[in-house]
Design an enzyme around this catalytic site. Structure first.
Site, PDB file in Angstrom:
ATOM      1  N   ALA A  35      36.349  68.534  39.118  1.00  0.00           N
ATOM      2  CA  ALA A  35      34.940  68.953  39.136  1.00  0.00           C
ATOM      3  C   ALA A  35      34.089  68.010  39.986  1.00  0.00           C
ATOM      4  CB  ALA A  35      34.394  69.000  37.710  1.00  0.00           C
TER       5      ALA A  35
ATOM      6  N   ILE B 147      34.750  64.987  45.840  1.00  0.00           N
ATOM      7  CA  ILE B 147      35.823  65.016  46.843  1.00  0.00           C
ATOM      8  C   ILE B 147      36.738  66.212  46.591  1.00  0.00           C
ATOM      9  CG2 ILE B 147      37.671  63.753  47.968  1.00  0.00           C
ATOM     10  CD1 ILE B 147      36.456  61.183  47.000  1.00  0.00           C
TER      11      ILE B 147
ATOM     12  N   ARG C 149      31.259  53.411  39.021  1.00  0.00           N
ATOM     13  CA  ARG C 149      30.760  52.119  38.544  1.00  0.00           C
ATOM     14  C   ARG C 149      29.383  52.317  37.932  1.00  0.00           C
ATOM     15  NH1 ARG C 149      31.780  46.945  42.226  1.00  0.00           N
ATOM     16  NH2 ARG C 149      30.731  45.344  41.042  1.00  0.00           N
TER      17      ARG C 149
ATOM     18  N   GLN D 269      47.808  59.099  32.561  1.00  0.00           N
ATOM     19  CA  GLN D 269      48.079  60.135  33.574  1.00  0.00           C
ATOM     20  C   GLN D 269      49.428  59.888  34.254  1.00  0.00           C
ATOM     21  OE1 GLN D 269      44.590  60.675  36.086  1.00  0.00           O
ATOM     22  NE2 GLN D 269      43.540  61.761  34.456  1.00  0.00           N
TER      23      GLN D 269
ATOM     24  N   GLY E 229      41.120  57.833  43.533  1.00  0.00           N
ATOM     25  CA  GLY E 229      40.110  57.245  42.647  1.00  0.00           C
ATOM     26  C   GLY E 229      40.176  55.723  42.674  1.00  0.00           C
ATOM     27  N   ASN E 230      39.038  55.100  42.781  1.00  0.00           N
ATOM     28  CA  ASN E 230      38.995  53.634  42.940  1.00  0.00           C
ATOM     29  C   ASN E 230      39.032  52.874  41.625  1.00  0.00           C
ATOM     30  OD1 ASN E 230      38.980  53.127  45.715  1.00  0.00           O
ATOM     31  ND2 ASN E 230      36.892  53.934  45.860  1.00  0.00           N
TER      32      ASN E 230
ATOM     33  N   ASP F 106      40.137  55.006  55.894  1.00  0.00           N
ATOM     34  CA  ASP F 106      39.859  53.805  56.694  1.00  0.00           C
ATOM     35  C   ASP F 106      40.577  53.886  58.047  1.00  0.00           C
ATOM     36  OD1 ASP F 106      38.556  52.757  54.321  1.00  0.00           O
ATOM     37  OD2 ASP F 106      40.586  52.553  53.531  1.00  0.00           O
TER      38      ASP F 106
ATOM     39  N   ARG G 291      38.685  56.505  60.147  1.00  0.00           N
ATOM     40  CA  ARG G 291      37.416  55.910  60.580  1.00  0.00           C
ATOM     41  C   ARG G 291      37.673  54.984  61.764  1.00  0.00           C
ATOM     42  NH1 ARG G 291      35.344  54.450  54.416  1.00  0.00           N
ATOM     43  NH2 ARG G 291      33.995  56.270  54.161  1.00  0.00           N
TER      44      ARG G 291
ATOM     45  N   HIS H 115      42.261  48.968  49.672  1.00  0.00           N
ATOM     46  CA  HIS H 115      41.096  49.816  50.002  1.00  0.00           C
ATOM     47  C   HIS H 115      39.874  49.153  49.369  1.00  0.00           C
ATOM     48  CE1 HIS H 115      38.445  53.107  50.763  1.00  0.00           C
ATOM     49  NE2 HIS H 115      38.169  53.201  49.483  1.00  0.00           N
TER      50      HIS H 115
HETATM   51  P1  NAX Z   1      32.799  62.163  41.362  1.00  0.00           P
HETATM   52  O1  NAX Z   1      32.116  61.245  40.416  1.00  0.00           O
HETATM   53  O2  NAX Z   1      32.044  63.239  42.057  1.00  0.00           O
HETATM   54  O3  NAX Z   1      34.015  62.867  40.614  1.00  0.00           O
HETATM   55  C1  NAX Z   1      34.879  62.201  39.755  1.00  0.00           C
HETATM   56  C2  NAX Z   1      35.433  63.225  38.818  1.00  0.00           C
HETATM   57  O4  NAX Z   1      36.419  62.584  38.027  1.00  0.00           O
HETATM   58  C3  NAX Z   1      34.371  63.795  37.849  1.00  0.00           C
HETATM   59  O5  NAX Z   1      34.434  65.208  37.860  1.00  0.00           O
HETATM   60  C4  NAX Z   1      34.804  63.224  36.504  1.00  0.00           C
HETATM   61  O6  NAX Z   1      34.498  64.090  35.422  1.00  0.00           O
HETATM   62  C5  NAX Z   1      36.312  63.117  36.725  1.00  0.00           C
HETATM   63  N1  NAX Z   1      37.008  62.262  35.772  1.00  0.00           N
HETATM   64  C6  NAX Z   1      36.566  61.130  35.166  1.00  0.00           C
HETATM   65  N2  NAX Z   1      37.498  60.703  34.305  1.00  0.00           N
HETATM   66  C7  NAX Z   1      38.550  61.557  34.391  1.00  0.00           C
HETATM   67  C8  NAX Z   1      39.785  61.659  33.732  1.00  0.00           C
HETATM   68  N3  NAX Z   1      40.131  60.766  32.795  1.00  0.00           N
HETATM   69  N4  NAX Z   1      40.603  62.684  34.048  1.00  0.00           N
HETATM   70  C9  NAX Z   1      40.264  63.593  34.973  1.00  0.00           C
HETATM   71  N5  NAX Z   1      39.069  63.569  35.625  1.00  0.00           N
HETATM   72  C10 NAX Z   1      38.239  62.559  35.327  1.00  0.00           C
HETATM   73  O7  NAX Z   1      33.544  61.221  42.418  1.00  0.00           O
HETATM   74  P2  NAX Z   1      34.089  61.557  43.864  1.00  0.00           P
HETATM   75  O8  NAX Z   1      32.998  61.372  44.842  1.00  0.00           O
HETATM   76  O9  NAX Z   1      34.819  62.845  43.833  1.00  0.00           O
HETATM   77  O10 NAX Z   1      35.095  60.332  44.071  1.00  0.00           O
HETATM   78  C11 NAX Z   1      36.296  60.236  43.328  1.00  0.00           C
HETATM   79  C12 NAX Z   1      36.919  58.877  43.481  1.00  0.00           C
HETATM   80  O11 NAX Z   1      37.330  58.648  44.819  1.00  0.00           O
HETATM   81  C13 NAX Z   1      35.972  57.719  43.139  1.00  0.00           C
HETATM   82  O12 NAX Z   1      36.675  56.767  42.360  1.00  0.00           O
HETATM   83  C14 NAX Z   1      35.657  57.135  44.505  1.00  0.00           C
HETATM   84  O13 NAX Z   1      35.301  55.763  44.413  1.00  0.00           O
HETATM   85  C15 NAX Z   1      36.972  57.337  45.200  1.00  0.00           C
HETATM   86  N6  NAX Z   1      36.985  57.234  46.665  1.00  0.00           N
HETATM   87  C16 NAX Z   1      38.093  56.719  47.238  1.00  0.00           C
HETATM   88  C17 NAX Z   1      38.247  56.652  48.611  1.00  0.00           C
HETATM   89  C18 NAX Z   1      39.480  56.093  49.213  1.00  0.00           C
HETATM   90  O14 NAX Z   1      39.510  55.992  50.440  1.00  0.00           O
HETATM   91  N7  NAX Z   1      40.518  55.707  48.461  1.00  0.00           N
HETATM   92  C19 NAX Z   1      37.163  57.099  49.514  1.00  0.00           C
HETATM   93  C20 NAX Z   1      36.182  58.016  48.871  1.00  0.00           C
HETATM   94  C21 NAX Z   1      35.848  57.670  47.445  1.00  0.00           C
HETATM   95  O15 NAX Z   1      34.921  56.623  47.445  1.00  0.00           O
END
Ligand code: NAX
Length: 327
Positions: free
Chosen positions: A14, A17, A93, A113, A131-132, A160, A163, A188
């Protein structure tokens, strides 16, 4: 004859990304236009109503390759029979949260998971953690999947990498398709090392074209801080470009990287380049038929070796923070 569908699980379905990724996956951009797909969309209970809306939109696209969409907050159902897993889901965060708190909180998500993937996914599953903190989350997930090969898990440094290629294309005035052999080493995080030591632009060594000062003083900080700059401008973090990178990462892992080129992938260190074993570290990798291999034998100068050590130290410290989740 039609191929049976491949099942793709997406966590954080939901979120931002995932919303940018799943329509492209359903349209065939990951596995090609001959491969039907089924989507398992996983999120937490409060996100289910919004996910229902996304499922309606998927339906409304009438994608010819999309066979089935399952929505679930249950890990057994969500990861059941998954051939590929995109792990976007993570806690953002919060206010006043230290990085170590974030690492701990997210670690608690990736243990269960990883175990569910171990117990219920396909034995040949390939997993990408976005996810970070992605590298350490991937370490936790693979640790909880002892029946699978750790090589089935990876974390994303491909954004990265892309980019970097894009910035180098602009700087050298060459088409981005001709920027090859870029490497992002390490974590990352803002410590990552975008290395142009082997990078070429239309066959010419990039280092000769851009010079060491520009690389260290402008390019490196620019790549390391690019995510923060996007947030500053957009008021939201990178979503479409992150989804693009996730699809490219998985596509190349499965379908293979071009001959004479490589990609940056975070994988469990096997000690290559003197990097400590037991951390998930970004290396130059070549892929073929869902297997990856760290490119061997690249020479690093003293500056590069220092950068790798700094990344190793950061990842060892992250591992220390979540040591209780690895026991
Ligand atoms: P969002 O906050 O829009 O979406 C995160 C989703 O994860 C939410 O729908 C939330 O309900 C869900 N969630 C939380 N806990 C969960 C669980 N236990 N099981 C299943 N779903 C769960 O974040 P979004 O912009 O989509 O980013 C997602 C992640 O990607 C973040 O951690 C972000 O920091 C990370 N990123 C990583 C990047 C990379 O290059 N590795 C770059 C982009 C991004 O910053």
């Amino acid at each position: 004859m039609t191929n049976p569908p491949k099942r793709i699980a997406i966590t954080g379905a939901a979120g931002n990304i995932a919303y940018q990724a799943m329509f492209r996956i359903a349209a065939g951009e990951f596995l090609g236009d001959q491969q039907p797909v089924a989507l398992n969309l996983i999120d937490i209970p409060p996100a289910m109503p919004s996910l229902g809306g996304t499922a309606m939109e998927l339906e409304d696209c009438a994608f010819p390759l999309l066979r089935d969409v399952l929505l679930s907050d249950d890990l057994e159902k969500g990861f059941g029979d998954a051939d590929y897993v995109f792990m976007f889901g993570a806690r953002p965060r919060g206010k006043g949260m230290e990085r170590s708190d974030l690492i701990q909180e997210n670690g608690k998500i990736f243990g269960p998971q990883g175990k569910a993937i171990n117990d219920f996914s396909s034995r040949d599953v390939r997993v990408l953690v976005i996810g970070n903190p992605a590298n350490t989350n991937a370490l936790i997930a693979l640790h909880h999947a002892p029946d699978l090969d750790p090589r089935q898990f990876s974390a994303m440094t491909r954004l990265d990498h892309e980019r970097s290629r894009s910035q180098l294309a602009a700087r050298t005035d060459q088409p981005v398709a001709n920027i090859a052999r870029m490497t992002v080493w390490g974590n990352h995080s803002p410590k990552m090392y975008p290395d142009i030591g082997y990078c070429t632009a239309s066959g010419t060594p990039v280092r000769e074209l851009v010079g060491t000062d520009w690389h260290r003083e402008e390019f490196m900080p620019g790549i390391q801080q690019r995510g923060a700059k996007v947030i500053e401008a957009r008021g939201a973090s990178s979503a479409a470009s992150a989804a693009n990178a996730a699809i490219l990462h998985m596509r190349d892992w499965v379908q293979g990287t071009p001959k004479n080129d490589w990609v940056s992938m975070s994988v469990l260190s096997d000690g290559s380049y003197g990097v400590a074993e037991g951390i998930v570290f970004s290396f130059p990798c070549q892929c073929s038929e869902s297997e990856h291999a760290i490119v061997p034998g690249l020479e690093l100068d003293a500056f590069g070796r220092e950068q790798l050590k700094a990344n190793e130290a950061e990842l060892l410290s992250e591992r220390e923070t979540i040591a209780d989740l690895l026991s």
